[in-house]
Design a protein around this motif. Structure first.
Motif, PDB file in Angstrom:
ATOM      1  N   LYS A  39       5.459  11.262   8.225  1.00 34.06           N
ATOM      2  CA  LYS A  39       4.114  10.863   8.653  1.00 34.06           C
ATOM      3  C   LYS A  39       3.070  11.192   7.597  1.00 34.06           C
ATOM      4  N   SER A  40       3.235  12.306   6.916  1.00 32.25           N
ATOM      5  CA  SER A  40       2.276  12.678   5.872  1.00 32.25           C
ATOM      6  C   SER A  40       2.271  11.666   4.739  1.00 32.25           C
ATOM      7  N   LYS A  41       3.411  11.008   4.535  1.00 31.83           N
ATOM      8  CA  LYS A  41       3.494  10.000   3.481  1.00 31.83           C
ATOM      9  C   LYS A  41       2.981   8.650   3.963  1.00 31.83           C
ATOM     10  N   ARG A  42       3.137   8.381   5.244  1.00 34.59           N
ATOM     11  CA  ARG A  42       2.694   7.095   5.783  1.00 34.59           C
ATOM     12  C   ARG A  42       1.163   7.016   5.855  1.00 34.59           C
ATOM     13  N   ASN A  43       0.501   8.157   5.893  1.00 29.47           N
ATOM     14  CA  ASN A  43      -0.956   8.173   6.047  1.00 29.47           C
ATOM     15  C   ASN A  43      -1.712   8.065   4.726  1.00 29.47           C
ATOM     16  N   ILE A  44      -0.981   8.053   3.615  1.00 28.11           N
ATOM     17  CA  ILE A  44      -1.669   7.992   2.324  1.00 28.11           C
ATOM     18  C   ILE A  44      -2.177   6.576   2.053  1.00 28.11           C
TER      19      ILE A  44
END
Length: 383
Positions: A28-33
């Motif tokens: 999720k931390s990567k999808r929000n970039i």
């Protein structure tokens, strides 16, 4: 005794959900970039090619077909007539030929890693800012490649590694290997990245600035190392290069036709894992990787001793775990797996500790390119 069994069974379930939670948080931390359109012209895919896999032509073509302006460098042995024929046939397509360089290389010298040897010569030909190191049996999911745009903004030195999965296999032994990759990929790479312990790379697919490879003479320095993925991670980390675990998927399909081929491959991978654990052992590694790997076989033996119900609980619990992972993979990698993968993953959970025990009690020798190599400290040492 029964109460203790149920405590260990509960611990196994808790560790699974902890690993899954860490993996989801990391993804999720990567999808929000923020993402932008990738400039393909900034990247060159460089691939050491060796014949032997029946999907060689198909996999090489897929990476070309899914890109438009990205450059390719293929590294082929002069002695490998089959690989030369396959690459020549592919490059009959004008659009592919225009952006691909095919280098024919001399045979690898003794005690030199063939992959590093080839890459060392290919790096000289790269004219783009980034190099993508890709195995010849690997296909990148370019729909998710735009994650690289966030990395392109960084001012520090870094290496980005992809996430492997294995989809589309047929045959019992190939599917068993796929189950090993798939049941461990999400629950190993992402959780360890989330706890800031990315200490190795997926050697089948990683991305790095070309100037870093040249500045540190990477493949020249690690060419005597057997585990090239661990070697490049250790070597660059010591020089301050940041290792970044991305969520860019890569389908890696290894064709295995017979049990001894499966056993040799698994032993090689597990010997490499042993070297990794010797260099980077930690409590986080133990609780997130090692312990969850050995508990299934312990619970199975324990359950068989206690009776039918405990045994069914163990098998059922691992089946539920496989179903959850199948669902996660289908969403994360946008694929549709057959239900049979559940059975293969349960079987893999029981086999993995047995295979590792076999690896520990047998001589640390692997057969690699028809040569026997003793695996101890990561160096190439012929028997």
């Amino acid at each position: 005794m029964t109460q203790l069994f149920f405590c260990v069974l509960s611990l196994t379930g808790l560790l699974f959900f902890l690993r899954l939670r860490l993996a989801v948080l990391n993804i999720k931390s990567k999808r929000n970039i923020e993402r932008k359109v990738i400039d393909e012209a900034s990247y060159t895919i460089i691939q050491p090619i060796l014949s032997g896999d029946p999907r060689l032509k198909q996999d090489l073509e897929k990476n070309l077909a899914r890109t438009k302006t990205m450059r390719f460098i293929w590294l082929v042995d002069k002695s490998d007539a089959i690989a030369q024929a396959v690459t020549a046939e592919i490059l009959e397509e004008p659009s592919y030929h225009e952006r691909t360089i095919c280098l024919l290389l001399e045979d690898v010298p003794e005690k030199i890693n063939p992959k590093s040897f080839k890459l060392l010569q290919g790096i000289e030909k790269i004219q783009t800012e980034y190099a993508i190191i890709l195995d010849d049996d690997s296909v990148i999911d370019f729909q998710r490649f735009d994650e690289m745009t966030s990395c392109e903004q960084r001012s520090d030195e870094f290496l980005v590694t992809g996430i492997p999965y294995n989809h589309g296999q047929t045959g019992f032994w190939s599917q068993l290997v796929a189950s090993f990759v798939n049941s461990n990929s999400l629950l190993t790479y992402f959780p360890m990245a989330h706890v800031k312990e990315t200490n190795t790379v997926n050697g089948m697919f990683y991305i790095v600035k070309t100037e870093i490879l040249r500045k540190y003479h990477v493949f020249e320095r690690i060419q005597e190392e057997l585990c090239d993925d661990l070697a490049i991670a250790d070597y660059l980390s010591e020089r301050g290069v940041q290792l970044i675990q991305s969520s860019i998927p890569c389908n890696v399909r290894t064709t295995i036709k017979e049990p001894m081929q499966y056993l040799r491959l698994m032993k090689r991978w597990l010997l490499f894992a042993t070297i990794y654990m010797k260099r980077h052992y930690s409590l986080r590694l133990f609780f997130l990787v090692v312990l969850p790997s050995i508990l299934p076989i312990i619970l199975l033996i324990w359950g068989l001793w206690l009776g039918v119900v405990p045994t069914l609980l163990v098998v059922g619990g691992l089946g539920a775990k496989a179903i959850i992972l199948k669902s996660c993979r289908n969403r994360i990698f946008a694929i549709r797996e057959n239900r049979s993968v559940i059975l293969y993953e349960v079987l893999n959970d029981f086999l993995l500790p047995v295979l590792y025990l076999y690896t520990l009690v047998t001589p640390p020798v692997i057969l690699w390119r028809n040569k026997k190599i003793r695996v101890s400290d990561g160096k190439i040492r012929y028997e």
